[in-house]
Write an enzyme that holds these catalytic residues in place. Structure first.
Site, PDB file in Angstrom:
ATOM      1  N   SER A  57      64.267  17.157  83.806  1.00 16.05           N
ATOM      2  CA  SER A  57      63.628  17.648  82.592  1.00 16.05           C
ATOM      3  C   SER A  57      62.319  16.903  82.393  1.00 16.05           C
ATOM      4  CB  SER A  57      64.535  17.408  81.370  1.00 16.05           C
ATOM      5  OG  SER A  57      63.855  17.693  80.154  1.00 16.05           O
ATOM      6  N   TYR A 114      70.086  11.736  76.716  1.00 16.75           N
ATOM      7  CA  TYR A 114      69.610  12.873  77.502  1.00 16.75           C
ATOM      8  C   TYR A 114      68.377  12.484  78.310  1.00 16.75           C
ATOM      9  CZ  TYR A 114      68.027  17.604  78.618  1.00 16.75           C
ATOM     10  OH  TYR A 114      67.618  18.735  79.283  1.00 16.75           O
TER      11      TYR A 114
END
Length: 249
Positions: A136, A149
């Site tokens: 990401s 995350y």
């Protein structure tokens, strides 16, 4: 016919990738922990039942992954590609995020990526296969309260290079870092909705629009193609140019 595994294939990017793989001649094993999403996917893809298998699998569990790898190899006879897509996010302020929550995110996103690679590698090596890890842009620029995350996605980038060096030349390993990809309508029925995207949302991207799951699916197909076998150990940012800076509007 080649076989691909996609984790977290029941919703979001994973669901679209599943469709792309099927329409480009792959047999697909979907490893998904959400039983509702898996049931809905089974119904949606029943016309392709000969090319697809559905495996209930929690990627934070090594026992689950070991069993899923054995089932997939037995069912299809080979494994040519692994797409590590399964991920969860917990957004909480630092003083509210518990250790259990931190471990749950790291366990699914990062440890799960490691375990899936570990237990599919012997099969992938036989086919000169490929691993794609979905990271990401949060690995480079975070948003508030996404500690676990963001850390997990940064770890995936380091793990990708380590796997590529360790498993090459038999297995190629690359990462894709999506930016803002609109998957609001691609979730299971209980959570699916269509976000109202504003002109300002699209204007943040030099490409002129918010990303779609198809953008990631096309990059996956490119990277797992055998003719691109000189590409390994790399990370590909697919974010419409947005990572140049963050603009809040």
């Amino acid at each position: 016919m080649k076989t691909a595994i996609i984790t977290g294939g029941g919703q979001g990017i994973g669901r679209v990738v599943t469709q792309y793989l099927l329409t480009h001649g792959y047999r697909v094993a979907i490893w998904e922990s959400d039983t509702d999403a898996l049931a809905e996917l089974r119904e949606a893809f029943k016309a392709s039942s000969a090319q697809i298998m559905f495996v209930s699998c929690d990627v934070s569990s090594e026992a689950n992954i070991r069993k899923a790898a054995e089932q997939t190899a037995s069912h299809f006879g080979q494994i040519d590609a692994l797409i590590n897509n399964a991920a969860i996010m917990i957004e909480k302020p630092l003083d509210k995020l518990t250790l259990d929550e931190w471990n749950r995110v790291i366990g699914t996103n990062l440890t799960g990526t490691f375990l899936c690679a570990k237990h599919t590698a012997p099969h992938l090596a036989l086919q000169k296969g490929s691993i794609i890890n979905i990271a990401s842009t949060r690995a480079f620029q975070s948003e508030p309260d996404t500690f676990a995350y963001s850390a997990s996605k940064g770890g995936i980038l380091a793990l990708t290079h380590s796997l590529a060096i360790s498993l090459g030349p038999d297995i190629r390993v690359n990462a894709i870092s999506p930016g803002w990809i609109d998957v609001s309508a691609l979730k299971k029925k209980a959570k699916a909705k269509t976000d109202e995207l504003r002109p300002e949302d699209h204007a943040q991207h030099p490409a002129g629009r918010v990303g779609q799951a198809d953008d990631i699916a096309r990059m996956i197909l490119f990277l797992i193609a055998p003719e691109n076998n000189f590409i390994t150990g790399q990370n590909f940012v697919v974010d419409g140019g947005m990572t140049r800076k963050m603009i809040y509007v």
